[in-house]
Scaffold this active site. Sequence first.
Site, PDB file in Angstrom:
ATOM      1  N   ASP A  15       0.858  -1.197   0.000  1.00  0.00           N
ATOM      2  CA  ASP A  15       0.000   0.000   0.000  1.00  0.00           C
ATOM      3  C   ASP A  15       0.891   1.244   0.000  1.00  0.00           C
ATOM      4  OD1 ASP A  15      -2.346   1.682   0.408  1.00  0.00           O
ATOM      5  OD2 ASP A  15      -3.322  -0.089   1.218  1.00  0.00           O
ATOM      6  N   HIS A  18       1.818   3.133  -3.279  1.00  0.00           N
ATOM      7  CA  HIS A  18       1.039   4.261  -3.831  1.00  0.00           C
ATOM      8  C   HIS A  18       1.687   5.586  -3.404  1.00  0.00           C
ATOM      9  CE1 HIS A  18      -2.345   1.822  -5.216  1.00  0.00           C
ATOM     10  NE2 HIS A  18      -2.496   1.285  -4.018  1.00  0.00           N
ATOM     11  N   HIS A 195      -8.777  -4.191   6.801  1.00  0.00           N
ATOM     12  CA  HIS A 195      -7.744  -3.300   6.252  1.00  0.00           C
ATOM     13  C   HIS A 195      -8.329  -1.891   6.234  1.00  0.00           C
ATOM     14  CE1 HIS A 195      -4.642  -2.216   3.030  1.00  0.00           C
ATOM     15  NE2 HIS A 195      -5.582  -1.341   2.738  1.00  0.00           N
ATOM     16  N   HIS A 197      -8.039   2.591   6.136  1.00  0.00           N
ATOM     17  CA  HIS A 197      -7.335   3.817   5.709  1.00  0.00           C
ATOM     18  C   HIS A 197      -7.763   4.953   6.618  1.00  0.00           C
ATOM     19  CE1 HIS A 197      -5.019   2.769   2.097  1.00  0.00           C
ATOM     20  NE2 HIS A 197      -5.875   1.759   2.022  1.00  0.00           N
ATOM     21  N   TYR A 286     -11.741   6.028  -3.531  1.00  0.00           N
ATOM     22  CA  TYR A 286     -10.593   5.128  -3.452  1.00  0.00           C
ATOM     23  C   TYR A 286      -9.316   5.873  -3.041  1.00  0.00           C
ATOM     24  CZ  TYR A 286      -9.525   0.496  -5.338  1.00  0.00           C
ATOM     25  OH  TYR A 286      -9.267  -0.813  -5.501  1.00  0.00           O
TER      26      TYR A 286
HETATM   27  C1  LIG Z   1      -5.605  -0.517  -5.793  1.00  0.00           C
HETATM   28  C2  LIG Z   1      -5.517  -1.655  -4.822  1.00  0.00           C
HETATM   29  C3  LIG Z   1      -5.752  -1.123  -3.447  1.00  0.00           C
HETATM   30  O1  LIG Z   1      -4.681  -0.270  -3.066  1.00  0.00           O
HETATM   31  C4  LIG Z   1      -5.921  -2.261  -2.488  1.00  0.00           C
HETATM   32  C5  LIG Z   1      -6.084  -1.724  -1.132  1.00  0.00           C
HETATM   33  O2  LIG Z   1      -5.169  -1.693  -0.347  1.00  0.00           O
HETATM   34  C6  LIG Z   1      -7.361  -1.102  -0.770  1.00  0.00           C
HETATM   35  O3  LIG Z   1      -8.367  -1.282  -1.486  1.00  0.00           O
HETATM   36  O4  LIG Z   1      -7.369  -0.403   0.253  1.00  0.00           O
HETATM   37 MN   LIG Z   2      -5.317  -0.049   1.049  1.00  0.00          MN
END
Ligand SMILES: CC[C@H](O)CC(=O)C(=O)O
Ligand SMILES: [Mn+2]
Length: 335
Positions: A15, A18, A195, A197, A286
């Site tokens: 991750d 990115h 997972h 963010h 996203y």
């Molecule tokens: C683009 C894939 C993405 O980064 C996967 C991921 O970690 C997420 O969806 O949070």
């Molecule tokens: Mn992610």
Amino acid sequence: MEKKSFEILDVTLRDGSHAMSHAFTPGQVRDTARALDAAGVRYFEVSHGDGLGGSSLQYGLSAHDELELIEIAADECKQAEVSVLLIPGIGVKGDLQNAVKAGAKMVRVATHVTEADVAAQHIALGRELGLKTVGFLMMSHMAPTAKIVEQAKLFESYGAEVVYVTDSAGYMLPQDVTERISALKQSIGCDIGFHGHNNLSMAMANTVAAVEAGATFIDGSLRALGAGSGNTQTEVMVAVLERLGYETGIDLYKIMDAANDVVTPYMPRPQEITGSSLVMGYSGVYSSFLLHTQVAAKRFGVDERDILLELGRMKAVGGQEDLIYDVAQGIAVRN
Ligand SMILES: CC[C@H](O)CC(=O)C(=O)O
Ligand SMILES: [Mn+2]
């Protein structure tokens, strides 16, 4: 009191790709892998941010061959195991076979939250190759709990050993996480992961909600290095979970040192909640769209937040990165 145990999976080297514009160097991967292994992290992920085969104009070209990076990371493992992410269609089965030759021991097959059915062959292949095989439901905020249960059952029926609820946009609040993980706990037999963010500063609270509801696989990244405002911060998570009475198996000083001495020096910018990443969390975009949006905003002379708000309204999903430029151009024309 018997301590509950679970696995922390560190995603700094995937991750975080990115945030690094997919430019991890072999030296950075080696040092990070060595530090994670020494700290006692059981699994960590290495690949392009968009998974195997992600290096492209659409998602961003990798500066270094990901198979070489996987091999370097696997060579550093004394006890840890390397995971790879695979989004069917971006990566193909051959990419997974090559990743296994490079040393990968786990695959996380990732699909949009309503599209688990595209993962059947890849999950079967993961099992055939002897990998720990995981289904990863991205953008989980976009589907109601019943849909998530349905999709998780599909993953499980294909052979997934763990199913993840993935808050790709950093949009969820703790009650959203509790509801989804609790429902999965009642409906599927395999392990459940989360997972997060941090776009709304909820990553740690959501992680705690997930483990309290029964998740046994939890993702984090060192110094939160990841898409958008980054992930749940691994070294902080270890401290919080230990305080809550969970057994992480990770050495707190060593994981702090990995974050501070190894990762911090190569971070291109501090992992903060900026106006743009806040808008991502607020409108459900996203997290991996952030850097693409910054480029598009500059190119068309428009406000990043306007692009992100519009993408949120359109319910754009992963794979639609080209839309970012269309939206930016549309705003520029209207302005
Ligand atoms: C683009 C894939 C993405 O980064 C996967 C991921 O970690 C997420 O969806 O949070
Ligand atoms: Mn992610």
